[in-house]
Motif scaffolding. Structure first.
Motif, PDB file in Angstrom:
ATOM      1  N   ILE A   1      22.266 -10.990   1.396  1.00 54.88           N
ATOM      2  CA  ILE A   1      21.272 -11.324   0.374  1.00 54.88           C
ATOM      3  C   ILE A   1      20.953 -10.087  -0.455  1.00 54.88           C
ATOM      4  O   ILE A   1      20.856  -8.983   0.068  1.00 54.88           O
ATOM      5  N   VAL A   2      20.776 -10.296  -1.755  1.00 55.03           N
ATOM      6  CA  VAL A   2      20.142  -9.302  -2.619  1.00 55.03           C
ATOM      7  C   VAL A   2      18.854  -9.928  -3.128  1.00 55.03           C
ATOM      8  O   VAL A   2      18.876 -10.991  -3.754  1.00 55.03           O
ATOM      9  N   SER A   3      17.713  -9.299  -2.822  1.00 56.54           N
ATOM     10  CA  SER A   3      16.408  -9.815  -3.256  1.00 56.54           C
ATOM     11  C   SER A   3      15.589  -8.670  -3.818  1.00 56.54           C
ATOM     12  O   SER A   3      16.061  -7.533  -3.895  1.00 56.54           O
ATOM     13  N   THR A   4      14.347  -8.956  -4.189  1.00 61.71           N
ATOM     14  CA  THR A   4      13.515  -7.969  -4.873  1.00 61.71           C
ATOM     15  C   THR A   4      12.253  -7.671  -4.078  1.00 61.71           C
ATOM     16  O   THR A   4      11.766  -8.505  -3.318  1.00 61.71           O
ATOM     17  N   GLU A   5      11.716  -6.488  -4.287  1.00 67.22           N
ATOM     18  CA  GLU A   5      10.488  -6.065  -3.609  1.00 67.22           C
ATOM     19  C   GLU A   5       9.287  -6.477  -4.445  1.00 67.22           C
ATOM     20  O   GLU A   5       9.017  -5.901  -5.498  1.00 67.22           O
ATOM     21  N   LEU A   6       8.573  -7.476  -3.965  1.00 66.40           N
ATOM     22  CA  LEU A   6       7.421  -8.017  -4.685  1.00 66.40           C
ATOM     23  C   LEU A   6       6.113  -7.770  -3.950  1.00 66.40           C
ATOM     24  O   LEU A   6       5.057  -8.165  -4.427  1.00 66.40           O
ATOM     25  N   GLY A   7       6.178  -7.146  -2.784  1.00 71.99           N
ATOM     26  CA  GLY A   7       4.977  -7.015  -1.972  1.00 71.99           C
ATOM     27  C   GLY A   7       4.595  -8.309  -1.296  1.00 71.99           C
ATOM     28  O   GLY A   7       3.467  -8.473  -0.830  1.00 71.99           O
ATOM     29  N   THR A   8       5.552  -9.249  -1.238  1.00 73.89           N
ATOM     30  CA  THR A   8       5.303 -10.548  -0.611  1.00 73.89           C
ATOM     31  C   THR A   8       6.263 -10.699   0.558  1.00 73.89           C
ATOM     32  O   THR A   8       6.800  -9.722   1.066  1.00 73.89           O
ATOM     33  N   GLY A   9       6.519 -11.935   0.960  1.00 77.87           N
ATOM     34  CA  GLY A   9       7.367 -12.173   2.113  1.00 77.87           C
ATOM     35  C   GLY A   9       8.853 -12.097   1.839  1.00 77.87           C
ATOM     36  O   GLY A   9       9.650 -12.226   2.769  1.00 77.87           O
ATOM     37  N   THR A  10       9.262 -11.887   0.584  1.00 75.72           N
ATOM     38  CA  THR A  10      10.695 -11.877   0.290  1.00 75.72           C
ATOM     39  C   THR A  10      11.410 -10.770   1.055  1.00 75.72           C
ATOM     40  O   THR A  10      12.508 -10.969   1.573  1.00 75.72           O
ATOM     41  N   SER A  11      10.776  -9.592   1.145  1.00 76.88           N
ATOM     42  CA  SER A  11      11.412  -8.481   1.850  1.00 76.88           C
ATOM     43  C   SER A  11      11.093  -8.499   3.343  1.00 76.88           C
ATOM     44  O   SER A  11      11.593  -7.656   4.087  1.00 76.88           O
ATOM     45  N   PHE A  12      10.255  -9.434   3.785  1.00 76.25           N
ATOM     46  CA  PHE A  12      10.078  -9.702   5.214  1.00 76.25           C
ATOM     47  C   PHE A  12      11.258 -10.523   5.714  1.00 76.25           C
ATOM     48  O   PHE A  12      11.773 -10.298   6.810  1.00 76.25           O
ATOM     49  N   VAL A  13      11.710 -11.473   4.903  1.00 75.69           N
ATOM     50  CA  VAL A  13      12.848 -12.314   5.286  1.00 75.69           C
ATOM     51  C   VAL A  13      14.146 -11.503   5.230  1.00 75.69           C
ATOM     52  O   VAL A  13      14.900 -11.435   6.194  1.00 75.69           O
ATOM     53  N   ASN A  14      14.395 -10.888   4.085  1.00 75.30           N
ATOM     54  CA  ASN A  14      15.619 -10.112   3.889  1.00 75.30           C
ATOM     55  C   ASN A  14      15.350  -8.663   4.291  1.00 75.30           C
ATOM     56  O   ASN A  14      14.754  -7.895   3.537  1.00 75.30           O
ATOM     57  N   ALA A  15      15.782  -8.284   5.476  1.00 66.15           N
ATOM     58  CA  ALA A  15      15.541  -6.932   5.990  1.00 66.15           C
ATOM     59  C   ALA A  15      16.511  -5.965   5.319  1.00 66.15           C
ATOM     60  O   ALA A  15      17.734  -6.081   5.482  1.00 66.15           O
ATOM     61  N   HIS A  16      15.966  -5.022   4.566  1.00 69.06           N
ATOM     62  CA  HIS A  16      16.794  -4.104   3.770  1.00 69.06           C
ATOM     63  C   HIS A  16      17.769  -3.331   4.653  1.00 69.06           C
ATOM     64  O   HIS A  16      17.401  -2.786   5.696  1.00 69.06           O
ATOM     65  N   SER A  17      19.026  -3.308   4.216  1.00 68.42           N
ATOM     66  CA  SER A  17      20.121  -2.606   4.897  1.00 68.42           C
ATOM     67  C   SER A  17      20.443  -3.188   6.271  1.00 68.42           C
ATOM     68  O   SER A  17      21.171  -2.574   7.049  1.00 68.42           O
ATOM     69  N   GLN A  18      19.913  -4.375   6.548  1.00 71.43           N
ATOM     70  CA  GLN A  18      20.270  -5.079   7.783  1.00 71.43           C
ATOM     71  C   GLN A  18      20.879  -6.441   7.486  1.00 71.43           C
ATOM     72  O   GLN A  18      21.923  -6.804   8.032  1.00 71.43           O
ATOM     73  N   THR A  19      20.193  -7.216   6.620  1.00 73.54           N
ATOM     74  CA  THR A  19      20.712  -8.525   6.230  1.00 73.54           C
ATOM     75  C   THR A  19      21.084  -8.566   4.752  1.00 73.54           C
ATOM     76  O   THR A  19      21.548  -9.588   4.268  1.00 73.54           O
ATOM     77  N   GLY A  20      20.864  -7.469   4.052  1.00 73.93           N
ATOM     78  CA  GLY A  20      21.153  -7.399   2.623  1.00 73.93           C
ATOM     79  C   GLY A  20      20.471  -6.200   2.013  1.00 73.93           C
ATOM     80  O   GLY A  20      20.105  -5.252   2.718  1.00 73.93           O
ATOM     81  N   PHE A  21      20.263  -6.257   0.711  1.00 72.59           N
ATOM     82  CA  PHE A  21      19.595  -5.179   0.001  1.00 72.59           C
ATOM     83  C   PHE A  21      18.367  -5.704  -0.731  1.00 72.59           C
ATOM     84  O   PHE A  21      18.386  -6.812  -1.291  1.00 72.59           O
ATOM     85  N   VAL A  22      17.300  -4.904  -0.723  1.00 77.57           N
ATOM     86  CA  VAL A  22      16.085  -5.199  -1.475  1.00 77.57           C
ATOM     87  C   VAL A  22      16.001  -4.179  -2.604  1.00 77.57           C
ATOM     88  O   VAL A  22      16.038  -2.968  -2.362  1.00 77.57           O
ATOM     89  N   VAL A  23      15.887  -4.678  -3.849  1.00 72.77           N
ATOM     90  CA  VAL A  23      15.901  -3.809  -5.030  1.00 72.77           C
ATOM     91  C   VAL A  23      14.618  -4.018  -5.827  1.00 72.77           C
ATOM     92  O   VAL A  23      13.887  -4.998  -5.620  1.00 72.77           O
ATOM     93  N   PRO A  24      14.315  -3.118  -6.772  1.00 74.97           N
ATOM     94  CA  PRO A  24      13.125  -3.317  -7.599  1.00 74.97           C
ATOM     95  C   PRO A  24      13.237  -4.581  -8.446  1.00 74.97           C
ATOM     96  O   PRO A  24      14.338  -4.977  -8.844  1.00 74.97           O
ATOM     97  N   PRO A  25      12.104  -5.228  -8.733  1.00 75.28           N
ATOM     98  CA  PRO A  25      12.139  -6.435  -9.570  1.00 75.28           C
ATOM     99  C   PRO A  25      12.369  -6.090 -11.040  1.00 75.28           C
ATOM    100  O   PRO A  25      12.155  -4.946 -11.459  1.00 75.28           O
ATOM    101  N   ALA A  26      12.816  -7.079 -11.801  1.00 75.91           N
ATOM    102  CA  ALA A  26      12.977  -6.948 -13.253  1.00 75.91           C
ATOM    103  C   ALA A  26      13.906  -5.799 -13.612  1.00 75.91           C
ATOM    104  O   ALA A  26      13.695  -5.111 -14.616  1.00 75.91           O
ATOM    105  N   ASP A  27      14.952  -5.591 -12.816  1.00 75.03           N
ATOM    106  CA  ASP A  27      15.857  -4.449 -13.000  1.00 75.03           C
ATOM    107  C   ASP A  27      17.298  -4.935 -12.901  1.00 75.03           C
ATOM    108  O   ASP A  27      17.906  -4.905 -11.817  1.00 75.03           O
TER     109      ASP A  27
END
Length: 385
Positions: free
Chosen positions: A308-334
């Motif tokens: 998964i590639v998802s965004t860091e919103l300060g919500t549960g999106t980065s709770f589900v997608n664990a950065h560098s474990q199940t995918g990457f979390v990147v800044p929003p609107a980028d």
């Protein structure tokens, strides 16, 4: 309330059965993450011996009452829908007749607050808090006093992630009565695949496949994903869903000259959806606003075993997608950050496989339906007793 034995639950012990009334705007077969979540909760608790009723609005001006999979469903006639909120006056008198030890509101939904205050009686109040109101600021000003009063009255508030409790200005003052109960995914569903259909999809796309699943709404950030596409060579983007932003997105795709690299799949039947995940190389959730509180589609991607590639919103999106474990979390609107993360995954099949395996394990351990039902049932008993 009465004592009753579980007939189809994990436990064979004698337990206290409860009358539970869920209140929201829509219910399955209306498609949506929260609609399906409520169905899983309602049917799961009914299977455990509880008396479960769901009060929602119908999709047209006719009242219907039915029973499905052990759940009583009241669908009140809808007169109109304003700001994504159905107006169904009959829902109030119909719901008054329903016995309830627990009234479980799914927020934000102002008619649910009204229903609670008009019939609260001795029922305990549980709120599943989906997300802050982000866009309808004028509506929020009108709704604020009622929402404040309802949150104050709640016996327990359920949030799907610890991040949302910490960052929501509405939940932080009530942190002591908030409980984290993640949403769930049926992992077995993603093992039941049509391999011929998967092969057909791959042949149709004929390129590395980047997948999005969901409604085309303003907060989904799909315009940023389209802007990233020119920086992702050779890949094609498959968009599963429909929604109010579709015309603008199609226009943007033409202006960016990426129209031929996008497959507009439209609405896909529930039973066929696992095949799209299985055919994909990378799943992307590019949402850029807090209205994306969790991203249930990410659970589906975990269960399907794709990164998964998802965004860091300060919500549960980065709770589900664990950065560098199940995918990457990147800044929003980028768009550039989205493109970089997607390219790393497309260029590294071994990393995709590792993230996918980690995702399957996370889906089965953290986001199983039985674990979610156990936690909700325990919370109910805690406040009723």
């Amino acid at each position: 309330m009465f004592y009753n034995a579980h007939s189809n639950s994990l436990s064979a012990s004698i337990t206290l059965a409860m009358h539970i009334l869920h209140v929201y705007k829509d219910y399955f077969p209306v498609l949506g993450g929260m609609e399906n979540h409520i169905r899983v909760v309602a049917e799961g608790l009914a299977e455990r011996g509880h008396q479960v009723t769901v009060a929602v609005s119908n999709t047209y001006p006719k009242t219907e009452i039915e029973r499905r999979n052990g759940v009583a469903i009241i669908k009140a006639a809808q007169w109109l829908r304003k700001a994504s909120t159905p107006i169904s006056p009959m829902s109030l008198p119909l719901s008054w007749r329903v016995p309830a030890d627990i009234i479980h509101l799914h927020h934000p939904f102002p008619p649910g607050d009204l229903l609670y205050w008009l019939r609260r009686g001795k029922a305990k109040l549980v709120i599943t808090y989906q997300s802050d109101i982000v866009r309808q600021r004028r509506l929020l000003q009108l709704y604020r006093p009622l929402l404040t009063r309802t949150l104050n009255a709640a016996d327990r508030i359920i949030a799907a992630s610890p991040q949302y409790i910490q960052t929501s200005p509405w939940l932080a003052p009530h942190a002591d009565k908030c409980r984290v109960i993640p949403l769930s995914v049926d992992t077995e569903r993603f093992n039941q695949l049509d391999h011929a259909a998967i092969q057909s999809l791959r042949e149709q796309v004929a390129a590395p496949m980047v997948l999005f699943v969901g409604r085309f709404r303003h907060y989904k950030g799909l315009h940023f994903l389209l802007e990233a596409l020119p920086k992702i060579p050779n890949a094609k983007l498959v968009l599963v869903g429909i929604g109010p932003e579709e015309a603008r997105l199609r226009d943007l795709a033409q202006r960016l000259d990426v129209g031929e690299r996008i497959v507009w799949a439209g609405e896909v039947p529930d039973q066929a959806l696992p095949n799209y995940y299985a055919a994909a190389d990378v799943f992307v959730l590019p949402s850029h606003l807090r209205a994306e509180a969790f991203g249930i589609v990410q659970l589906e991607a975990l269960a399907a075993g794709i990164p998964i590639v998802s965004t860091e919103l300060g919500t549960g999106t980065s709770f589900v997608n664990a950065h560098s474990q199940t995918g990457f979390v990147v800044p929003p609107a980028d768009p550039a950050a989205l493109a970089r993360a997607i390219n790393v995954l497309l260029e590294n099949p071994g990393l995709r496989a590792q993230f996918g395996a980690n995702g399957r394990q996370r889906a089965s351990s953290t986001f199983s339906p039985q674990r979610m039902l156990d936690q909700i049932e325990e919370l109910y008993r805690e406040i009723v007793s």
